[in-house]
Design a protein around this motif. Structure first.
Motif, mmCIF file in Angstrom:
data_model
loop_
_atom_site.group_PDB
_atom_site.id
_atom_site.type_symbol
_atom_site.label_atom_id
_atom_site.label_comp_id
_atom_site.label_asym_id
_atom_site.label_seq_id
_atom_site.Cartn_x
_atom_site.Cartn_y
_atom_site.Cartn_z
ATOM 1 N N LEU A 1 0.909 -1.138 -0.230
ATOM 2 C CA LEU A 1 -0.013 0.054 -0.084
ATOM 3 C C LEU A 1 0.945 1.171 0.044
ATOM 4 C CD1 LEU A 1 -2.897 -0.992 2.699
ATOM 5 C CD2 LEU A 1 -2.982 -1.359 0.351
ATOM 6 N N ALA A 2 0.511 2.350 -0.791
ATOM 7 C CA ALA A 2 1.311 3.594 -1.035
ATOM 8 C C ALA A 2 1.377 4.156 0.408
ATOM 9 C CB ALA A 2 0.548 4.508 -1.947
ATOM 10 N N ALA A 3 2.471 4.768 0.894
ATOM 11 C CA ALA A 3 2.658 5.390 2.071
ATOM 12 C C ALA A 3 3.281 6.602 2.060
ATOM 13 C CB ALA A 3 3.293 4.278 3.181
ATOM 14 N N GLY A 4 3.460 7.429 0.853
ATOM 15 C CA GLY A 4 4.240 8.501 0.856
ATOM 16 C C GLY A 4 5.883 8.621 0.735
ATOM 17 N N ARG A 5 6.398 9.575 1.170
ATOM 18 C CA ARG A 5 7.659 9.649 1.275
ATOM 19 C C ARG A 5 8.271 8.555 2.025
ATOM 20 N NH1 ARG A 5 9.394 16.059 0.463
ATOM 21 N NH2 ARG A 5 8.387 16.314 -1.780
ATOM 22 N N GLY A 6 9.635 8.068 1.903
ATOM 23 C CA GLY A 6 10.226 7.030 2.927
ATOM 24 C C GLY A 6 11.541 7.272 2.927
ATOM 25 N N GLY A 7 12.153 6.830 3.849
ATOM 26 C CA GLY A 7 13.673 6.814 3.959
ATOM 27 C C GLY A 7 14.142 5.684 4.853
ATOM 28 N N LYS A 8 15.557 5.370 4.786
ATOM 29 C CA LYS A 8 16.327 4.360 5.476
ATOM 30 C C LYS A 8 17.559 4.759 5.876
ATOM 31 C CE LYS A 8 14.209 0.508 2.746
ATOM 32 N NZ LYS A 8 14.394 -0.526 1.849
ATOM 33 N N ALA A 9 18.064 4.758 7.175
ATOM 34 C CA ALA A 9 19.208 5.278 7.735
ATOM 35 C C ALA A 9 19.684 4.068 8.646
ATOM 36 C CB ALA A 9 18.960 6.527 8.474
ATOM 37 N N LEU A 10 21.357 3.961 8.631
ATOM 38 C CA LEU A 10 21.892 3.087 9.344
ATOM 39 C C LEU A 10 23.307 3.588 9.683
ATOM 40 C CD1 LEU A 10 22.754 -0.136 9.983
ATOM 41 C CD2 LEU A 10 23.873 0.048 7.892
ATOM 42 N N ALA A 11 23.721 3.356 11.035
ATOM 43 C CA ALA A 11 25.097 3.729 11.516
ATOM 44 C C ALA A 11 25.522 2.436 12.313
ATOM 45 C CB ALA A 11 25.018 5.039 12.388
ATOM 46 N N GLY A 12 26.837 2.055 12.163
ATOM 47 C CA GLY A 12 27.301 0.899 12.748
ATOM 48 C C GLY A 12 28.662 0.914 13.008
ATOM 49 N N PHE A 13 29.376 -0.223 13.591
ATOM 50 C CA PHE A 13 31.040 -0.091 13.605
ATOM 51 C C PHE A 13 31.220 -1.728 13.780
ATOM 52 C CE2 PHE A 13 29.420 -0.868 17.996
ATOM 53 C CZ PHE A 13 30.147 -1.733 18.547
ATOM 54 N N THR A 14 32.328 -1.956 13.424
ATOM 55 C CA THR A 14 32.969 -3.264 13.719
ATOM 56 C C THR A 14 34.235 -3.146 14.365
ATOM 57 O OG1 THR A 14 34.352 -3.394 11.559
ATOM 58 C CG2 THR A 14 32.256 -4.050 11.519
ATOM 59 N N TRP A 15 34.588 -4.238 15.566
ATOM 60 C CA TRP A 15 35.938 -3.885 16.049
ATOM 61 C C TRP A 15 36.421 -5.533 16.442
ATOM 62 C CZ3 TRP A 15 36.402 -5.655 21.607
ATOM 63 C CH2 TRP A 15 37.686 -5.340 22.195
ATOM 64 N N THR A 16 37.713 -5.875 15.977
ATOM 65 C CA THR A 16 38.346 -6.985 15.950
ATOM 66 C C THR A 16 39.608 -7.122 16.744
ATOM 67 O OG1 THR A 16 37.456 -7.296 13.780
ATOM 68 C CG2 THR A 16 38.955 -8.804 14.494
ATOM 69 N N THR A 17 39.807 -7.997 17.378
ATOM 70 C CA THR A 17 40.986 -7.926 18.254
ATOM 71 C C THR A 17 42.205 -8.911 17.256
ATOM 72 O OG1 THR A 17 40.477 -9.897 19.544
ATOM 73 C CG2 THR A 17 39.677 -7.668 20.150
ATOM 74 N N GLU A 18 43.122 -9.001 18.225
ATOM 75 C CA GLU A 18 44.267 -9.998 17.519
ATOM 76 C C GLU A 18 44.004 -11.311 17.773
ATOM 77 O OE1 GLU A 18 48.141 -8.564 18.907
ATOM 78 O OE2 GLU A 18 48.246 -6.746 17.614
ATOM 79 N N ASN A 19 43.162 -11.600 18.973
ATOM 80 C CA ASN A 19 42.812 -13.056 19.057
ATOM 81 C C ASN A 19 41.653 -13.311 18.409
ATOM 82 O OD1 ASN A 19 44.995 -13.151 21.252
ATOM 83 N ND2 ASN A 19 43.616 -12.125 22.721
ATOM 84 N N GLN A 20 40.957 -12.783 17.386
ATOM 85 C CA GLN A 20 39.997 -13.067 16.482
ATOM 86 C C GLN A 20 38.787 -13.214 17.088
ATOM 87 O OE1 GLN A 20 40.982 -16.312 13.217
ATOM 88 N NE2 GLN A 20 42.736 -16.696 14.816
#
Length: 341
Positions: A233-252
């Motif tokens: 069903l039509a719902a007018g203007r839309g949008g999507k947004a994402l923010a994130g991170f990755t963190w990896t150590t020497e010990n995997q």
């Protein structure tokens, strides 16, 4: 041949002999799924078990004048004795205007996210599905040109279809511009379709140091549709947004954290927070993640483990649903064995 895995095994043998000087790979997957329904679910669904076997074949044939034919097919046999042969990718690539022209069915993913990917305007797949089945490509004509730090991709997807029953099958014209600058990858996307009108977005992935990476995506839609009352069903203007991170150590040991907003789904599901922790010990991987929807207080938790020994891969996952997310399914467990060739 009635059994699809036997048919694909014969195809693999023929391909191995014919493509001795080209790239070739194959795998066989056996998977069992057990689903426990929530008590009092509105559809009256009960607990169920599902088993299937799947064989995948991937190849590349290099032709004259730098042309290449690439393909991927899957043969699947389900517990109810139904069988299916599916073409996941089949493309012909040829040099054109300083780049490459691609015609056929191709997997094309564009975003930098993990659990959610706003800029996957061409592929549009569920990236958190427990089922490890091969992604299905999109019928397209694509022109790609690139150098060391830039790339431009133009795509006409699903040509001739117009507005289809599902957004993934819509005819659309899309463009992506990529630029590499130091420790940062940057992307800009434009797409035009009958369903969404004009869509414009941008994303980046920035490496802070050897173990830390930041990424974000933003997509604006001139119009969008929501899945309500068993239809779009039509719902007018839309949008999507994402923010994130990755963190990896020497010990995997690794962490992935993401938060996103998705205006194309129902209100209680629009805001999400995702966290995943994983540890690798050589051939063994253990991971746990949780998806939280603050508006509905729904939580989806997953624990998974996998062990790789030579060409063999053994994996198992358990997913638990709480709140509105578990209105139909309370628990889902999947175990699989895969053999590569």
């Amino acid at each position: 041949m009635k059994h699809p895995l036997l048919a694909l095994a014969c195809l693999s043998l023929s391909a191995t002999q014919a493509l001795a000087s080209n790239e070739f790979s194959a795998s066989v997957l056996a998977q069992s799924e057990a689903r426990q329904a929530s008590h009092g679910n509105p559809l009256g669904l009960g607990d169920s078990e599902h088993h299937f076997q799947q064989a995948d074949l991937r190849w590349q044939v290099d032709g004259p004048w730098q042309q290449a034919l690439r393909g991927s097919v899957s043969a699947r046999h389900d517990h109810d004795d139904s069988t299916r042969l599916q073409v996941n990718e089949l493309t012909l690539e040829s040099p054109l205007a300083g780049g490459f022209l691609t015609a056929g069915k191709k997997i094309m993913s564009w975003d930098v996210g993990y659990a959610f990917r706003p800029l996957d305007v061409v592929q549009q797949e569920d990236r958190r599905a427990l089922n490890p089945a091969t992604l299905q490509g999109i019928p397209m004509l694509a022109q790609e040109a690139f150098d060391e730090d830039h790339a431009l991709t133009m795509v006409l997807s699903n040509p001739g279809r117009g507005k289809a029953a599902q957004p993934r099958d819509d005819e659309a014209l899309a463009m992506r511009l990529y630029r590499h600058r130091g420790e940062r990858d940057e992307y800009a996307v434009l797409r035009v379709s009958q369903r969404n009108g004009l869509e414009a977005g941008a994303s980046f992935s920035h490496v802070l140091n050897e173990g830390t990476e930041l990424h974000a995506s933003l997509l604006w839609q001139q119009k969008h549709e929501e899945w309500r009352q068993q239809r779009w069903l039509a719902a007018g203007r839309g949008g999507k947004a994402l923010a994130g991170f990755t963190w990896t150590t020497e010990n995997q040991f690794s962490l992935i954290g993401e938060a996103w907003l998705d205006r194309s789904v129902a209100s209680p599901q629009q805001r999400n927070v995702f966290l995943r922790a994983a540890q690798n010990w050589d051939n063994f991987d253990l991971a746990a993640d949780v998806l939280w929807q603050p508006a509905s207080q729904s939580k989806v938790g997953t624990i998974s483990a996998s062990w790789k020994q030579g060409p063999w891969l053994f994996s198992a996952s358990l997913r638990q649903y709480h709140g509105m997310a578990g209105i139909l399914t309370h628990r889902l467990a999947i175990a699989s064995i895969q053999r590569s060739f």
